[in-house]
Every structure is written in C-alpha cells, then in structure tokens.
Design a protein around this motif. Structure first.
Motif, PDB file in Angstrom:
ATOM      1  N   LYS A   1       0.632  -1.243   0.075  1.00 45.72           N
ATOM      2  CA  LYS A   1      -0.075  -0.027   0.080  1.00 45.72           C
ATOM      3  C   LYS A   1       1.086   1.138  -0.102  1.00 45.72           C
ATOM      4  N   ILE A   2       0.666   2.102  -0.803  1.00 45.17           N
ATOM      5  CA  ILE A   2       1.468   3.576  -1.093  1.00 45.17           C
ATOM      6  C   ILE A   2       0.555   4.720  -0.758  1.00 45.17           C
ATOM      7  N   ILE A   3       0.973   5.625  -0.055  1.00 51.88           N
ATOM      8  CA  ILE A   3       0.188   6.938  -0.130  1.00 51.88           C
ATOM      9  C   ILE A   3       1.156   7.829  -0.479  1.00 51.88           C
ATOM     10  N   GLY A   4       0.883   8.860  -0.992  1.00 50.46           N
ATOM     11  CA  GLY A   4       1.847  10.348  -1.404  1.00 50.46           C
ATOM     12  C   GLY A   4       1.244  11.040  -2.586  1.00 50.46           C
ATOM     13  N   GLU A   5       2.230  11.574  -3.186  1.00 53.41           N
ATOM     14  CA  GLU A   5       1.721  12.281  -4.476  1.00 53.41           C
ATOM     15  C   GLU A   5       2.954  12.393  -5.425  1.00 53.41           C
TER      16      GLU A   5
ATOM     17  N   ILE B   1      10.610  -7.639  22.039  1.00 57.03           N
ATOM     18  CA  ILE B   1      10.352  -9.003  20.841  1.00 57.03           C
ATOM     19  C   ILE B   1       8.807  -8.740  20.262  1.00 57.03           C
ATOM     20  N   MET B   2       7.941  -8.351  21.192  1.00 59.55           N
ATOM     21  CA  MET B   2       6.425  -8.243  20.459  1.00 59.55           C
ATOM     22  C   MET B   2       6.507  -6.968  19.543  1.00 59.55           C
ATOM     23  N   GLY B   3       7.250  -5.952  19.802  1.00 60.15           N
ATOM     24  CA  GLY B   3       6.998  -4.689  18.951  1.00 60.15           C
ATOM     25  C   GLY B   3       6.122  -3.344  19.650  1.00 60.15           C
ATOM     26  N   ARG B   4       6.382  -2.422  19.282  1.00 64.46           N
ATOM     27  CA  ARG B   4       5.820  -1.225  19.869  1.00 64.46           C
ATOM     28  C   ARG B   4       4.468  -1.071  18.945  1.00 64.46           C
ATOM     29  N   GLU B   5       4.540  -1.007  17.853  1.00 62.06           N
ATOM     30  CA  GLU B   5       3.688  -0.402  16.945  1.00 62.06           C
ATOM     31  C   GLU B   5       3.268  -1.328  15.849  1.00 62.06           C
ATOM     32  N   VAL B   6       1.942  -1.120  15.085  1.00 63.55           N
ATOM     33  CA  VAL B   6       1.975  -1.629  13.664  1.00 63.55           C
ATOM     34  C   VAL B   6       1.428  -0.581  12.944  1.00 63.55           C
ATOM     35  N   VAL B   7       1.673  -0.770  11.640  1.00 64.77           N
ATOM     36  CA  VAL B   7       1.254   0.252  10.441  1.00 64.77           C
ATOM     37  C   VAL B   7       0.284  -0.656   9.575  1.00 64.77           C
ATOM     38  N   VAL B   8      -1.061  -0.047   9.488  1.00 68.97           N
ATOM     39  CA  VAL B   8      -1.921  -1.039   8.609  1.00 68.97           C
ATOM     40  C   VAL B   8      -2.648  -0.216   7.554  1.00 68.97           C
TER      41      VAL B   8
ATOM     42  N   GLY C   1      -5.777   5.223   3.262  1.00 74.02           N
ATOM     43  CA  GLY C   1      -4.843   5.965   3.841  1.00 74.02           C
ATOM     44  C   GLY C   1      -3.972   4.894   4.785  1.00 74.02           C
ATOM     45  N   LEU C   2      -3.151   5.426   5.734  1.00 76.11           N
ATOM     46  CA  LEU C   2      -2.489   4.451   6.321  1.00 76.11           C
ATOM     47  C   LEU C   2      -2.821   4.865   7.995  1.00 76.11           C
ATOM     48  N   LEU C   3      -3.039   3.552   8.931  1.00 74.91           N
ATOM     49  CA  LEU C   3      -2.995   3.883  10.268  1.00 74.91           C
ATOM     50  C   LEU C   3      -2.033   3.134  10.975  1.00 74.91           C
ATOM     51  N   LEU C   4      -1.797   4.135  11.988  1.00 81.06           N
ATOM     52  CA  LEU C   4      -0.509   3.858  13.036  1.00 81.06           C
ATOM     53  C   LEU C   4      -1.307   3.445  14.149  1.00 81.06           C
ATOM     54  N   CYS C   5      -0.977   2.293  15.003  1.00 78.51           N
ATOM     55  CA  CYS C   5      -1.298   2.083  16.372  1.00 78.51           C
ATOM     56  C   CYS C   5      -0.224   1.687  17.236  1.00 78.51           C
ATOM     57  N   ASN C   6       0.149   2.392  18.171  1.00 75.89           N
ATOM     58  CA  ASN C   6       1.187   2.285  18.955  1.00 75.89           C
ATOM     59  C   ASN C   6       1.103   2.076  20.455  1.00 75.89           C
ATOM     60  N   ALA C   7       1.907   1.415  21.180  1.00 77.79           N
ATOM     61  CA  ALA C   7       1.726   1.600  22.648  1.00 77.79           C
ATOM     62  C   ALA C   7       2.488   2.824  22.970  1.00 77.79           C
TER      63      ALA C   7
ATOM     64  N   ARG D   1      -1.726   3.580  27.805  1.00 77.99           N
ATOM     65  CA  ARG D   1      -2.349   4.372  26.718  1.00 77.99           C
ATOM     66  C   ARG D   1      -1.882   3.481  25.470  1.00 77.99           C
ATOM     67  N   VAL D   2      -2.808   3.683  24.354  1.00 74.42           N
ATOM     68  CA  VAL D   2      -2.313   3.165  23.142  1.00 74.42           C
ATOM     69  C   VAL D   2      -2.985   4.290  21.897  1.00 74.42           C
ATOM     70  N   LEU D   3      -2.063   4.828  21.178  1.00 79.92           N
ATOM     71  CA  LEU D   3      -2.329   5.654  20.245  1.00 79.92           C
ATOM     72  C   LEU D   3      -2.963   5.146  18.870  1.00 79.92           C
ATOM     73  N   VAL D   4      -3.876   5.666  18.287  1.00 78.65           N
ATOM     74  CA  VAL D   4      -4.187   5.307  17.157  1.00 78.65           C
ATOM     75  C   VAL D   4      -4.262   6.917  16.080  1.00 78.65           C
ATOM     76  N   LYS D   5      -3.247   6.878  15.138  1.00 75.45           N
ATOM     77  CA  LYS D   5      -3.264   8.003  14.130  1.00 75.45           C
ATOM     78  C   LYS D   5      -3.434   7.620  12.856  1.00 75.45           C
ATOM     79  N   ILE D   6      -4.347   8.252  12.108  1.00 76.61           N
ATOM     80  CA  ILE D   6      -4.471   7.816  10.800  1.00 76.61           C
ATOM     81  C   ILE D   6      -4.560   9.084  10.117  1.00 76.61           C
ATOM     82  N   ILE D   7      -3.916   8.933   8.770  1.00 78.75           N
ATOM     83  CA  ILE D   7      -3.677   9.861   7.678  1.00 78.75           C
ATOM     84  C   ILE D   7      -4.270   9.281   6.323  1.00 78.75           C
ATOM     85  N   GLY D   8      -4.946  10.284   5.487  1.00 82.90           N
ATOM     86  CA  GLY D   8      -5.288   9.645   4.173  1.00 82.90           C
ATOM     87  C   GLY D   8      -6.319  10.710   3.710  1.00 82.90           C
ATOM     88  N   GLU D   9      -7.496  10.072   3.016  1.00 82.57           N
ATOM     89  CA  GLU D   9      -8.536  10.888   2.700  1.00 82.57           C
ATOM     90  C   GLU D   9      -9.678  10.171   2.278  1.00 82.57           C
TER      91      GLU D   9
END
Lengths: 139, 139, 139
Positions: A135-139, C97-104, C37-43, C131-139
């Motif tokens: 999956k790619i996002i950008g411009e 080992i288990m990781g801080r974050e996923v990007v989906v 878009g892309l979604l970041l979910c991190n501890a 807390r866990v942060l969910v950040k999404i960017i896209g359109e």
C-alpha cells in the motif's frame, strides 16, 4: 493525495523460505506514479513476515538456524496452539521475531534505501497460497 | 501534502552503542513545518536499528547483555554469513531483534509520544560511517 | 489530506495480558471517515506492545511462556534496570520482541487485513493506567 494497492501472491513449496521481493516492490512504485510518500509492505498472514536485510545466502541460513533455536518446530506438542490441530505454533513465534511489515520511504519516485537494504518475504508455514500487501500513499 | 527528508549520520567509535536521537528527530519536525502526519525513522544499514525505549543506562546494559546472549558475536565461525569474510553475522541478528524502523505520529507540530518514549539509534557493527533516514509526510 | 487521532486507555489488573483491540481500531476508522490511507497504532508506554497475530488462547499461552523463557521476570536482580528501584526490566525486553507499533492499510474505508489478522495490546507491566495511540492519515 494518491494511493496505490497491490497484493503479491506466493505459494512456497517448502515449509520455510526467504524470497527477495525488492523488484516486485519497485514495480509497484513505478505503477503507482507516486514520487514522494510512504510505502507499507506487510504479510497478510500471521505465520509469515516481511523484513529488510541482506541478500546473502549464508545469512539466510543463519536466520533459519537461529529462529529454529529460538522457537523450535518440534516436538509439536510443545505449543498449546498446536492442541487445536495445527502444527505451526513455531511459525507464529518465528514471524514475531522477523516482523510483520516494513514501512519505507519513497523519494523522487524511488525506494529510498541504503546500499544493502533488500526486502524479503519470510515464509514459516508454506505449501499453500499466501499474500503480501503493498500500500502506497503520497503524491 | 508536504514531505520532508533528512539523513542523520553516525560514526560510532565502538562496535556497539545506543545513541538517543530524539532531539535530532524533533529538529526534523520543526524544519518540516508539518503539523499533522506520520514520521518514518529507519536505519539505512542492515546491522543497525532505530527503536523506541527508555533513556536509562541500566536498561541499555541489559539490552547489550541480552542481545549478546541471544546472538553471540563469537566465535565468528558460528555464522555462515561470516564465511564471506565478514565478522558481523551477529549484528544482523541483533538488529532484527531491535528492529529497523519506527513510525511515529506528529500532532500539532509535535512528536506524539507517551511520557517515557525516546528514539534510539542502535549500532551493532560500528567504527564506520552509517546513516539514518527521517521521512515525514503530512501537512 | 485528513488526519484522525484517538487514545485508547487500558488498566489491566494483572502484570501481563493480551487484549484484542481490533474492534476499537475499526471504530476509529469509521469515526475518521478516511477511506484510503495508513493507520498507526502504537503503545505510548515502553513496557507494552501493539502487535498483529491470531486470536487463539493457546497461542497467547505460548507467547507468555516463550517470552518468559527469553526474558524471565525473576530474579529481579538479573536486570541492571531494576537497580533503579523498578521491577520491570523484563517488560522492556518482552515488549521489544513483540514490537511497539503496527502500521496497517485502510482501503475502501476498511482495515485491509488478511483472514486471520487481529490487533492486540500486549501488557507486560500492568496494574496501572496506560495508553495506546491511533493515528490515521489519508483521505
């Protein structure tokens, strides 16, 4: 903003393997016509990995032996997951070490990589059809 | 959409080290003038890491000893990768445990972090010039 | 470009646990009205993880035992981090080992997932608010 999506399909004839997928990912960037952005490449299955390391056969043998030491396949009875009838408990752990995904930068329409970075698909429970998402996002 | 790119350069005098790079990453965000977005920070070399954890010397000593236990440097002959003339087989495995990259959120022009999160460069085969990529997209 | 941000809050009554947070992340996507878009979910804490794997109790028991083997909690004195008065040195390593974050990926307004992918919060030093942060960017 532009987005692009593609699935890469693998059917690995062995239980485990590492496959260099850098050229396929570069093709995706070209097809996307995205010059600046971020690219996500992830295994869509929970017993396989996408990771970045060296294209060197000795290293891949080291990964194989190291992962087998950290999370042995046999005896199958060592994993509670295998009580469900599966025999892939080790594959879930091996994939955890190697990672599900990579996020890479696209700059000037190209993969923004260091000199030795290559993208690999890591299979830990093969002999069936599995997919990788780009999956790619950008411009 | 705006994008920003910078390389951070390291020349670590020892084989292994952990370096706090949070301030450099914050500088990148300020230079980018991006208020909302995602930031990718990745090692451009396959024997080093970028990871997030605690800025605490005891923990870094624990990481060093733990990684040496999981993937010992010596004897060099234990890694097939080292048959190529390299002596850094262990560094490829250590970097795999610690990870290649972090993706972090930018909110209101700031690193969107929990109270103890700090970004580190992890060197596992130093004594030469190596680079870290910072790429930001957003607006 | 649109962005979205939300914090998920956890107060796990035990030291360690795995919690399926896929439904909460799907809610975030719906609230964001972002289709591509892309979604970041991190501890947001350095003794917990966000990772993707199988929703299967036996596997979670395997993870628990495996992580305890790779980075035992006791004796507390084995970690230099615990010289500071903490008892969570092992939690920093387990989270690594288990990781801080996923990007989906988000495609057509939905989580772009394979058939068995589920998102988990991994707690390794609970019994307090995290807390866990969910950040999404896209359109």
């Amino acid at each position: 903003m532009k987005t692009y999506r593609k699935e890469l399909v693998f059917e690995i004839p062995t239980r485990r393997a590492f496959v260099n997928i850098t050229a396929e990912v570069v093709d995706c960037i070209e097809q996307s016509r995205i010059n600046e952005g971020l690219l996500l490449c992830n295994a869509m299955h929970i017993t396989s990995s996408v990771f970045i390391n060296d294209h060197e056969a000795g290293l891949h043998q080291d990964f194989e032996e190291w992962l087998e030491g950290l999370a042995p396949h046999a005896p199958i009875s060592r994993y509670r997951h295998n009580d469900t009838g599966e025999d892939n408990g080790d594959a879930h752990l091996k994939r955890t070490i190697m990672g599900r995904e990579v996020v890479v930068a696209i700059t000037d329409g190209r993969l923004d990589f260091g000199p030795w970075e290559q993208i690999f698909y890591g299979e830990f429970d093969g002999r069936r059809r599995k997919r990788v998402l780009v999956k790619i996002i950008g411009e």
